[in-house]
Design a protein around this motif. Structure first.
Motif, short mmCIF file in Angstrom:
data_model
loop_
_atom_site.label_atom_id
_atom_site.label_comp_id
_atom_site.label_asym_id
_atom_site.label_seq_id
_atom_site.Cartn_x
_atom_site.Cartn_y
_atom_site.Cartn_z
N GLY A 146 0.77 -1.23 -0.03
CA GLY A 146 -0.27 0.07 0.13
C GLY A 146 0.93 1.33 0.01
O GLY A 146 0.37 2.27 0.40
N VAL A 147 1.86 1.20 -0.68
CA VAL A 147 2.79 2.43 -0.58
C VAL A 147 3.25 2.54 -2.25
O VAL A 147 2.94 1.76 -2.99
CB VAL A 147 4.14 2.40 0.22
CG1 VAL A 147 3.83 2.22 1.58
CG2 VAL A 147 4.97 1.19 -0.15
N VAL A 148 3.85 3.73 -2.45
CA VAL A 148 4.17 4.13 -3.79
C VAL A 148 5.72 3.67 -4.11
O VAL A 148 6.62 4.08 -3.14
CB VAL A 148 3.87 5.74 -3.90
CG1 VAL A 148 4.47 6.25 -5.17
CG2 VAL A 148 2.57 6.02 -3.79
N TYR A 149 5.98 3.21 -5.16
CA TYR A 149 7.29 3.09 -5.87
C TYR A 149 7.25 3.71 -7.32
O TYR A 149 6.20 3.43 -8.12
CB TYR A 149 7.58 1.40 -6.16
CG TYR A 149 8.66 1.21 -6.90
CD1 TYR A 149 9.99 1.28 -5.93
CD2 TYR A 149 8.78 1.37 -8.02
CE1 TYR A 149 11.14 1.09 -6.65
CE2 TYR A 149 10.18 0.92 -8.76
CZ TYR A 149 11.31 0.82 -8.08
OH TYR A 149 12.42 0.76 -8.68
N THR A 150 8.17 4.71 -7.30
CA THR A 150 7.97 5.65 -8.71
C THR A 150 9.44 6.06 -8.99
O THR A 150 10.15 6.17 -7.99
CB THR A 150 7.00 6.80 -8.33
OG1 THR A 150 7.23 7.63 -9.53
CG2 THR A 150 7.50 7.67 -7.17
N PRO A 151 9.80 6.05 -10.25
CA PRO A 151 10.84 6.62 -10.74
C PRO A 151 10.58 8.28 -10.31
O PRO A 151 9.45 8.83 -10.25
CB PRO A 151 11.01 6.46 -12.39
CG PRO A 151 9.37 6.36 -12.65
CD PRO A 151 9.07 5.34 -11.43
N GLY A 152 11.84 8.99 -10.13
CA GLY A 152 11.79 10.43 -9.89
C GLY A 152 11.71 11.35 -10.86
O GLY A 152 12.42 11.35 -12.01
N ILE A 153 10.72 12.30 -10.78
CA ILE A 153 10.54 13.59 -11.80
C ILE A 153 12.04 14.13 -11.55
O ILE A 153 12.59 14.30 -10.60
CB ILE A 153 9.56 14.31 -11.66
CG1 ILE A 153 8.24 13.51 -11.65
CG2 ILE A 153 9.42 15.42 -12.35
CD1 ILE A 153 6.94 14.12 -11.17
N GLY A 154 12.44 14.44 -12.70
CA GLY A 154 13.66 15.18 -12.71
C GLY A 154 14.84 14.41 -13.55
O GLY A 154 15.72 14.89 -14.08
N ASP A 155 14.45 13.25 -13.58
CA ASP A 155 15.41 12.31 -14.39
C ASP A 155 14.46 11.93 -15.60
O ASP A 155 13.32 11.56 -15.51
CB ASP A 155 15.77 11.17 -13.74
CG ASP A 155 17.18 11.12 -13.66
OD1 ASP A 155 18.10 12.17 -13.88
OD2 ASP A 155 17.98 10.25 -13.01
N GLN A 156 15.21 11.47 -16.65
CA GLN A 156 14.55 11.22 -17.90
C GLN A 156 13.37 10.30 -17.74
O GLN A 156 12.21 10.53 -18.49
CB GLN A 156 15.23 11.17 -19.21
CG GLN A 156 16.33 12.32 -19.64
CD GLN A 156 17.74 12.17 -19.10
OE1 GLN A 156 17.79 11.63 -17.88
NE2 GLN A 156 18.67 12.75 -19.85
N PRO A 157 13.70 9.02 -17.31
CA PRO A 157 12.40 8.05 -17.08
C PRO A 157 11.22 8.67 -16.75
O PRO A 157 10.12 8.52 -17.64
CB PRO A 157 12.97 7.21 -16.48
CG PRO A 157 14.68 7.05 -16.47
CD PRO A 157 14.75 8.65 -16.63
N ALA A 158 11.06 9.45 -15.58
CA ALA A 158 9.85 9.56 -15.17
C ALA A 158 9.35 10.79 -15.79
O ALA A 158 8.34 10.72 -16.11
CB ALA A 158 10.08 10.16 -13.67
N ASN A 159 10.14 11.81 -16.44
CA ASN A 159 9.83 12.52 -17.15
C ASN A 159 9.06 12.28 -18.51
O ASN A 159 8.04 12.72 -18.88
CB ASN A 159 10.93 13.85 -17.70
CG ASN A 159 11.35 14.69 -16.27
OD1 ASN A 159 10.81 14.48 -15.21
ND2 ASN A 159 12.08 15.55 -16.82
N LEU A 160 9.75 11.34 -19.10
CA LEU A 160 9.13 10.76 -20.49
C LEU A 160 8.03 9.86 -20.23
O LEU A 160 7.12 9.92 -20.96
CB LEU A 160 10.28 9.86 -20.98
CG LEU A 160 10.07 9.18 -22.51
CD1 LEU A 160 9.58 10.37 -23.51
CD2 LEU A 160 11.18 8.69 -23.00
N ILE A 161 8.06 9.23 -19.04
CA ILE A 161 6.69 8.43 -18.79
C ILE A 161 5.52 9.29 -18.70
O ILE A 161 4.48 9.07 -19.14
CB ILE A 161 6.83 7.40 -17.35
CG1 ILE A 161 7.95 6.37 -17.90
CG2 ILE A 161 5.79 6.93 -17.08
CD1 ILE A 161 8.50 5.58 -16.61
N GLU A 162 5.68 10.32 -18.00
CA GLU A 162 4.69 11.22 -17.88
C GLU A 162 4.46 11.91 -18.97
O GLU A 162 2.95 12.24 -19.46
CB GLU A 162 4.88 12.32 -16.58
CG GLU A 162 4.99 11.65 -15.18
CD GLU A 162 4.41 12.46 -14.24
OE1 GLU A 162 4.55 13.67 -14.07
OE2 GLU A 162 3.81 11.65 -13.21
#
Length: 461
Positions: A146-162
């Motif tokens: 019940g917790v979040v696991y996520t790549p971090g905004i500011g690096d390309q993976p999270a930016n590109l996923i979003e």
């Protein structure tokens, strides 16, 4: 009487940070000094004294920093001071809301993230090396807890996923997504030389290749030859695109990625399907390009892009007139973000996790791609596969990104192979297999076994 319209201020969000002495960590620590709600609670690094010195340099009060060596010391300080630790196992006893994992170490990062998740904390994963081996297992564990696991905004993976999810919500038909390589190719027509960071070579042929011409692939081949004296690919690029693939379902068009040398205004022509003059053999690809620009032109800054089919020609002709990147045929357009600001942006992920239980993208990752490795030359049994350098390359091994639908079931992820010793000879060009590794880390093997269970059954072996 009390003001009935007054709202209760949101509670502070406390974060723990592993790899706290590193470059990414510095950008995060510097930025969160200016965000009242965000407070570093625990800083973990093998160099605690260096971590204290870094924080002091950034303006943190040394009196607020305390080095702790065991759980009792950690518990004794209360919540107002920043604990500095060398042993990530102590995270089990720490008080915080979100872990930002930035060690870059596959094993250490996996263990730190698992500890955080099993003790009820969210995880913002900055270490793409960890994510490439353990991300699917960690995301599934976080979902169970019940917790979040996520790549971090500011690096390309999270930016590109979003960015990809944004295009999908708009109903756009995505053909390719990707990012630029970390360093631009800056060509000076006055000297005929091209510069990439601190390297510079003669490339006079680029002067006649600044436009694509009618045959796009031919121009791209000529550009690649002109800059062949520069190394443009990096394991980090493949790793990041693997993370994106697993979060989006898009896959590499070729295992070595295309890496076209392209100007930003050309991306809609370059990432068209081959039948329309581009480089793609199929839609739905992840890729990386090398930015070609002149000295006075703005950088793409390691940014991200999505290439889409346009649909209504009148709409996109109007948008092209407004300066948007539309292919010469009018059939494709490129939507892009020319930046990534590292830890300066990562507070958004921390707050999204803590306040809204929100991860980047709309789905948990699944095994759509695997970051693997091919031997650059013959590798002898007993060779230790060292990992190092800024881009975390593995000595003697070329990174490749495989669509798991075609990947061998026993393929070894690159960062599971890193630091392992070869059990047998591996010929030049061969993929590393799990049985090639004499002493692969057990925790990483467990995490990868979890991901392998999701591979399709009709892969080629």
């Amino acid at each position: 009487m009390p003001d009935t319209d007054a709202t209760v201020p949101p509670s502070p969000v406390r974060y723990a940070l592993t790899g706290a002495r590193g470059g990414f960590a510095r950008t995060l620590l510097a930025q969160t000094r200016h965000i009242e709600r965000l407070r570093p609670a625990v800083l973990c690094d093998l160099d605690p004294e260096g971590t204290v010195a870094l924080c002091t340099e950034l303006g943190y009060d040394p009196a607020d920093l305390r080095v702790c060596t065991d759980a009792a010391e950690l518990a004794a300080g209360g919540d107002d001071r920043i604990a500095v630790i060398a042993d990530a196992a102590l995270l089990e006893h720490a008080a915080y809301d979100v872990l930002v994992e930035a060690t870059g170490s596959p094993r250490a990062g996996t263990l730190a993230a698992r500890t955080a998740i099993t003790t009820g904390h969210h995880v913002v994963m900055v270490s793409k090396e960890v994510d490439s081996v353990s991300g699917i297992a960690l995301a599934d564990l976080a979902h169970e807890r019940g917790v979040v696991y996520t790549p971090g905004i500011g690096d390309q993976p999270a930016n590109l996923i979003e960015w990809y999810e944004r295009t999908r919500r708009l109903g756009l038909d995505v053909v390719a997504v990707g990012k630029s390589g970390e360093y631009d190719l800056v060509f000076d027509p006055a000297t005929g030389r091209v510069r990439q960071l601190d390297q510079e070579i003669d490339a006079p042929g680029l002067a006649g290749l600044l436009t694509l011409g009618e045959d796009v692939p031919a121009t791209l081949r000529a550009r690649a030859e002109a800059v062949s004296g520069l190394s443009r690919s990096a394991a980090a690029d493949y790793c990041e695109m693997g993370v994106v693939a697993n979060h989006t379902g898009l896959v590499p068009d070729t295992e070595s990625l295309h890496y076209p040398v392209a100007r930003a205004a050309e991306l809609a022509d370059v990432y068209a399907l081959a039948e329309d003059g581009g480089v793609l053999s199929r839609p739905g690809a992840v890729d990386v390009f090398s930015v070609l620009r002149l000295p006075e032109e703005a950088s793409f800054a390691g940014g991200v892009f999505a290439v889409v089919r346009t649909g209504d020609p009148v709409t996109w002709e109007m948008l092209a007139q407004k300066g948007h990147v539309v292919s010469r045929s009018g059939r494709y357009a490129c939507l892009y973000l020319p930046y990534h600001f590292m830890g300066v942006e990562t507070p958004l992920s921390i707050l999204d996790a803590a306040d809204h239980g929100r991860a980047a993208g709309l789905r948990r990752p699944a095994p759509h791609a695997v970051l693997a490795g091919r031997a650059r030359g013959p590798l002898a049994a007993g060779t230790r596969l060292d990992m190092g350098g800024h881009h975390h390359d593995v000595t003697g091994v070329a990174p490749v990104l495989l669509d798991t639908a075609q990947a061998p079931g026993d393929v070894a992820p690159l960062y599971l192979a890193a630091h392992a010793t070869l059990a047998r000879d591996v010929p030049a060009g061969a993929l590393l297999r799990l049985d090639d590794l004499a002493d692969a880390d057990g925790d990483l093997l467990d995490a990868w076994s979890h991901a392998r269970a999701g591979f399709t059954n009709d892969r080629n072996r």
